[in-house]
Structure formats: C-alpha cells, structure tokens
Design a protein around this motif. Structure first.
Motif, PDB file in Angstrom:
ATOM      1  N   THR A  41      17.402 -32.289 -46.752  1.00 15.58           N
ATOM      2  CA  THR A  41      16.610 -32.410 -45.530  1.00 15.58           C
ATOM      3  C   THR A  41      17.398 -31.947 -44.313  1.00 15.58           C
ATOM      4  O   THR A  41      16.890 -31.195 -43.466  1.00 15.58           O
ATOM      5  N   ALA A  42      18.665 -32.388 -44.241  1.00 18.63           N
ATOM      6  CA  ALA A  42      19.491 -31.989 -43.101  1.00 18.63           C
ATOM      7  C   ALA A  42      19.750 -30.487 -43.106  1.00 18.63           C
ATOM      8  O   ALA A  42      19.665 -29.822 -42.058  1.00 18.63           O
ATOM      9  N   SER A  45      16.533 -28.555 -42.290  1.00 21.89           N
ATOM     10  CA  SER A  45      16.210 -28.707 -40.870  1.00 21.89           C
ATOM     11  C   SER A  45      17.136 -27.855 -40.007  1.00 21.89           C
ATOM     12  O   SER A  45      16.685 -27.133 -39.101  1.00 21.89           O
ATOM     13  N   ILE A  49      15.905 -24.607 -37.848  1.00 27.60           N
ATOM     14  CA  ILE A  49      16.101 -24.525 -36.393  1.00 27.60           C
ATOM     15  C   ILE A  49      16.938 -23.301 -36.037  1.00 27.60           C
ATOM     16  O   ILE A  49      16.624 -22.562 -35.081  1.00 27.60           O
ATOM     17  N   THR A 205      22.267 -23.503 -47.540  1.00 27.47           N
ATOM     18  CA  THR A 205      21.553 -24.735 -47.898  1.00 27.47           C
ATOM     19  C   THR A 205      21.803 -25.125 -49.351  1.00 27.47           C
ATOM     20  O   THR A 205      22.031 -26.298 -49.665  1.00 27.47           O
TER      21      THR A 205
END
Length: 534
Positions: A41-42, A45, A49, A205
């Motif tokens: 998730t981090a 995100s 962004i 990621t």
C-alpha cells in the motif's frame, strides 16, 4: 485561455473475491501478509503520487513551451499577413511557423477577397481541420467582449487528444481581423519517458514488497520464538510437569509475559504440592483408621455372631426385652464392618495400588456364580450364552456385579434382567446391562449416582447402604479400562450398563501378592449394600 479538455482511457481492474471460508491459521503467515500489504500500500501510494507529479510536470512543461512558441509565432507571422491573404501566403507563413524550436504542425485558415476559405498547412497529410476537435474550434472562433480585464477578443485554447496510440497537443488561436491558426504537437517522447518512469516505479514497488516480506519473516521469527517457547512450556505444564520454567531475557512485553508464566507455574506447583500432601495425609488417615478399626471390629463381630446364634437358638436364652437391642447391635456391627472394608478399598483406589489379577473366565458362569452366592436366582433373569470367554479379574467383576444387581433388587423392582453381549468386530467390548422394573432414577439424581456417600433421599441417612458401593464398582471398571453408565429405560426402571474390554491390558495386571488383591472375596462382594437410594 480556458481550462483544457483532457481525454483519458479508463482501466478496468478485475477483482478476485476471496472465499469466505479462507482463514489464516498461522500467526507467521498473518504477520508476513500484513507486513506485505502495508508495504504494498505504501509503495503503490508513493509510486502513484510520484508518477502523477512527474507526469503533470513533464506534460505541463512541454505544453507551456509549445503553446508559448505557437502564440509568439501567431503574433510574428500570422498577424502581419494581409487582410485577405492568398493560399500561398498562408502556406508560406505556416511553413515558417512550423520551423520553430518546438517542431509542431501548423494549420492557418482565412478568407480571400471573394470570401472563400483559404487554408495553409505546413503538413497537408498529417494535420487537417478534421483533426481539430469541434469543441476546440468553437472555443477559438468565439469572440469575447473587450473589457478592462479582457483586452483581446480572442484567446488561445488547447486540448490533449489521442490519435491511434499516440498522444497529441492541439492548440488554437485567432488573430483579431486576421487568420485562425491551429497547431498539433506530438507528445510521444514524453509518453515514452512516462512509461519508463512507470516501469521503474513498478520495479521499485516489487522490490519493496519482496523486502517487506523478508523483513516480516525476520520480525515474525524474532517475535514468534518466545511465543513458541511459551506454547511448549504451557503444554508441558498441562501434562503435569509443574517444574517447567521459561528462560527470561530482556525487558519487553514478551519477557514480562515469561516472568508472569514462571510466577504462575511456581504458585501452581506450590498449591498442587500442598494439595497432594493434604490428600496423601487424608488417604493415610483413612487407611490407618480403617486398619485400626479392623482389630476391635473383629472382636465385636465375633461377639455379635455369638449373640446372633443365641437369638436363633430354640432355648430362647436371650431376654425378650433386650432382643431388639441385640438385633440392632448385630445389624449395625455388620454395617460398620462393611463400611470399613469399603473405605479400605476406596483408599487403595485413591493411592493407585489397586491392580488386576487377570484370568480367563466364562462370563455366563461368572455371573451365575455371583447370583447364586447371594441367593438371587429367583429374582434375576440372565440372558447370556455360555462359552463366551474373556480375560479379566474375576474378583473385581464379582464386586461390580454384586453392586449393580444388588442395587437393582434393593431400590428397583423385580425381576432384574441381566443381559450380556459382545460388540462385533475385532477388539469389541463386553457389554453387561442390568435393568430393573422399578420407578427409575430421578433426573436430578442421575449425574450423582456414582458419587461417594451420595444418597438420593436425605430423609434416609440411616439406610443400610454406605453410599460407596456404586463408586467402588465404577473404580473397578476403570481399573479394567472400562466404564459404567446409568440411565432410565424408555418403558420403566433403571439400566446400568457395564462396558469392559474382552482382554484386560496385561500392563495393568498386578502381582498376586499386592495388598490391593488380597482382600477377602466375601467382604468385597458384600459391598453391594452401598448402593444409591432411588
């Protein structure tokens, strides 16, 4: 200029439903999954962004540069054209505008002296009026009122479009009293750069996800090792190893939990030791008391036997006035003798010294001998086939049967039915059912029929039974590895079911010289008087 009309394509994501029955039972797996989800998730995100910010920065920079250059070219080239330019003049101006540093295609539109539309295009095959969105053309052709805040009647408008798989920037403006100009700039280089950025963020990621999983595995190992040791210690404690302790190190919550466990185990060990010593003292007291009572009871029993003979003698040497008292003494002496014998038997069970003396017997003959020895043949119906051989302790079986049948005769109703069967299959149990035809056992009494000294009627505390017979019968069944259950028959009466293995475990066979096996058989059989009062 107005806000852009940006076109984009939606991306459909297929979601897989997790089955409702899926549950993670491993704490390690749950920790790894939670760490991975948080990291994913981090990372997603942060990557999203970063991609969005870079995309806007790249597109805005390219867009502003191209529109600024186009606006400047419109002022320098298109604004100086004559009022009604020819197609050649528009074509020449469009070619000059397209040679700017931004390398965009230019389309100029105006009317000649005959009010016919004239078009000049720097790239006739790549950029035509049809490529300009209708909404953009309408915005460019719309004349705005001139005010203090709006000095120009026409403004520059732009829009991003996609042709095929290539993104483009389309801009348009009109010179007051002059031609209308449109520009088309490919954004393919910027799209490639953004795709490369997306791949880089995706790889980052994935690496973050793998790293978080490894980190979660390491953290789970660190956390779960003390938990695993605590679980092993708890199992050992549950198995009766009360000296189990945990090694404590550190000052964190797990260390505090280990200290609490050690303190609890220590307190439990002390309490169990204290209770065991008290229980041992109680058993020793009962055993010593029973042994001490046997000596005077032997003398008293001998005297009562003489008195009983005098009562039964034809000479009538006993005074009729004291005969009831003598009979009471004889009866109570017998009851006391049975109680002492039962207490000694119970003490042996509690001390764990009761052992089996296994022999091969015919179960039908064994039951018949038990009934015949107590003169119950007329009151008991036996349903058992001869030749059914089993290996068990005959004396202890006699104690069980004497208690069950005697209890049924005393508190149930005749006739008493005794049925014997062997369950089918290898290693099937021997099942003996004793049923009476009395009123049955009250439902509130059923759970307590095998409790020691329990009597169903509190108003009959002086009944002949001691309340130990059925509990002794149950202990004898347990020594064989069997069980006794009590229930009410659907028609009437109570049913006691004895279930024993057809071959008693040889490891439980005791030495004939064991003190628990030298008890007088007659006294053991008389323990049937200690039945429950129903």
């Amino acid at each position: 200029m107005t806000d852009p009309h940006d076109t984009s394509h939606g991306l459909t994501v297929a979601k897989r439903a997790i089955p409702a029955g899926l549950r993670f039972t491993s704490l390690r797996l749950r920790l790894v999954v939670v760490f991975a989800l948080v990291a994913l998730t981090a990372a997603v995100s942060a990557s999203g962004i970063a991609y969005w910010l870079n995309r806007e920065a790249v597109l805005t920079r390219t867009q502003d540069a191209a529109l600024s250059d186009f606006e400047q070219e419109m002022q320098n080239r298109a604004a100086v054209l004559p009022e009604h330019p020819t197609q050649g003049e528009l074509q020449h101006a469009a070619n000059l505008m397209a040679d700017s540093s931004q390398h965009f295609s230019v389309l100029l539109i105006d009317t000649d002296e005959n009010d016919r539309r004239v078009v000049g295009n720097s790239d006739l095959d790549a950029f035509t009026v049809a490529d300009v969105p209708r909404s953009l053309r309408a915005a460019v052709d719309k004349k705005q009122p001139v005010t203090d805040n709006n000095k120009n009647p026409y403004h520059l408008y732009w829009q991003r479009i996609t042709r095929g798989d290539t993104p483009y920037l389309v801009g348009g403006a009109q010179v007051n009293g002059g031609p209308t100009g449109y520009m088309l700039k490919s954004l393919e280089p910027e799209a490639k750069d953004l795709n490369s950025l997306a791949w880089s963020l995706g790889i980052a990621t994935a690496l973050a996800l793998i790293g978080s999983a490894l980190l979660a595995q390491a953290a789970a190992t660190t956390v779960l090792k003390p938990v695993h040791r605590l679980g092993v210690a708890a199992r050992r404690l549950g198995e009766g190893k009360l000296d189990t302790r945990l090694r404590v190190s550190g000052t964190d919550e797990l260390a505090e939990l280990s200290r609490t466990f050690n303190k609890t185990a220590e307190n439990l060990e002390k309490k169990v030791a204290d209770m065991s010593s008290r229980d041992e003292a109680s058993r020793r007291f009962v055993a010593d008391m029973s042994h001490e009572l046997r000596t005077p009871l032997t003398a008293i029993t001998a005297v009562t036997e003489v008195l009983e003979e005098e009562l039964d003698a034809e000479t009538g040497s006993v005074d009729p006035m004291i005969e009831p008292a003598v009979r009471l003494v004889v009866s109570e002496t017998r009851r006391l003798n049975d109680l002492v014998e039962n207490l000694m038997e119970v003490t042996r069970f509690d001390a764990g010294t009761a052992r089996l003396v296994v022999d091969t017997v015919d179960i039908a003959d064994q039951i018949t001998a038990c009934i015949d020895a107590r003169a119950w043949l007329d009151a008991v119906e036996l349903d058992a086939e001869r030749g059914n051989l089993v290996r068990l302790d005959p004396r202890r079986l006699d104690v069980i049967l004497a208690n069950l049948i005697g209890n049924a005769l005393k508190h149930g109703g005749s006739p008493v039915n005794v049925s014997v069967r062997t369950e089918p299959g290898e290693g099937g149990d021997l099942v003996i059912a004793v049923r009476d035809h009395g009123p049955g056992i009250p439902e509130d009494v059923l759970p307590h029929v095998f409790d020691r000294f329990y009597k169903a009627s509190a108003s009959r505390p002086r009944s002949e039974g001691s309340g130990l017979g059925l509990s002794i019968a149950l202990e004898n069944a347990h020594v064989h590895g069997g069980e006794i259950t009590a229930a009410n028959h659907p028609d009437s009466g109570a049913v006691f079911t004895l279930r024993l293995p057809v071959d008693a475990d040889a490891s439980d066979t005791g030495d004939p010289g064991d003190p628990g096996d030298t008890e007088d058989t007659e006294n053991a059989g008389n323990s049937q008087e200690g039945g429950v009062v129903t």
